[in-house]
Write an enzyme that holds these catalytic residues in place. Sequence first.
Site, short mmCIF file in Angstrom:
data_model
loop_
_atom_site.label_atom_id
_atom_site.label_comp_id
_atom_site.label_asym_id
_atom_site.label_seq_id
_atom_site.Cartn_x
_atom_site.Cartn_y
_atom_site.Cartn_z
CG HIS A 79 -10.79 11.66 17.23
ND1 HIS A 79 -11.53 11.25 18.32
CD2 HIS A 79 -9.49 11.63 17.62
CE1 HIS A 79 -10.71 11.00 19.33
NE2 HIS A 79 -9.47 11.23 18.93
CG HIS A 234 -6.89 6.81 19.69
ND1 HIS A 234 -8.06 7.02 19.01
CD2 HIS A 234 -6.60 8.00 20.32
CE1 HIS A 234 -8.48 8.26 19.22
NE2 HIS A 234 -7.61 8.87 20.02
CG ASP A 238 -5.09 11.21 18.62
OD1 ASP A 238 -6.25 11.32 18.18
OD2 ASP A 238 -4.83 11.03 19.83
CG HIS A 261 -2.88 16.18 20.48
ND1 HIS A 261 -3.31 15.56 19.33
CD2 HIS A 261 -3.65 15.67 21.47
CE1 HIS A 261 -4.30 14.74 19.61
NE2 HIS A 261 -4.52 14.78 20.91
#
Length: 283
Positions: A79, A234, A238, A261
């Site tokens: 973030h 969101h 990311d 991720h």
Amino acid sequence: MVDEYAPPARRLVRPVTFRGVGVHTGADVACVVNPGEDGVRFHRTDTGGTVTASWRHVAATQLQTVIRSDETSVATVEHFMSAMSALGIWAAEVEIDGPEVPILDGSAAPFLAALADASEPVEGGRAVRVLQPVSVRIGRGFASLLPFPSRRFDVGIDFADAAIGEQRALFDFAAGDYGAEVAPARTFGRLKDIKRLRRRGFGRGASLDNAVAVDGATVVNPEGLRFADEFARHKLLDAVGDLALAEAPILGLYRSHRGGHRLNYALLDKLFARAENFQLLPN
């Protein structure tokens, strides 16, 4: 012919301090972001040691992005790095007294506002231009980077939870307002998973103050969502933060579906594996 987008560049002119809890460790942590010369470097003031925010130092990608060099690690950098990347701040010395960047309200908005206020525009800077399509797949998820004259993100998600479902978020840095459209989107999780995650060392600092919780078809937070598609936004936030570990803005089209991720790290690894995939250039 579309003109190639020139990413903004800024430099910090004074330190910025962030204090809060780590969403996974539950540890109280403070970090001071100081002006730097080259690269974003984290200095652990509690244990000693330094690690640079780079894809080369990604050590873990489960539910967060962790960077590590030797025995020094910093968790949940995404973030903060998303806000830094959006502003074009690519140099900072970050003093942090704990293992994890504070989660604040679960979005990038507090980082963005404070960093913008403590920085000023500069000329020049690096960028990475995508020359060849690259893509990675893990299970039913994929992520790709395609040649494109701007920084565009196209993110799709698909969750069984009725409160989330299938969503898609699109954002182009050349035309959109990251601060209004992306930065406020908060991290999220399932209420039913919290006990299991905490036993595994995750989510120990999570609360309705820093995350959106869903329970089947219900958003548990009394204030509701900030956007109808906040979950997809969101995930896009990311992705911006994970791709910031390229250490420069990437000029290209990022696409993902069921991403995360792990896929983002694998994508950067594949992009930089072959010199013909990319070009380094000044802004």
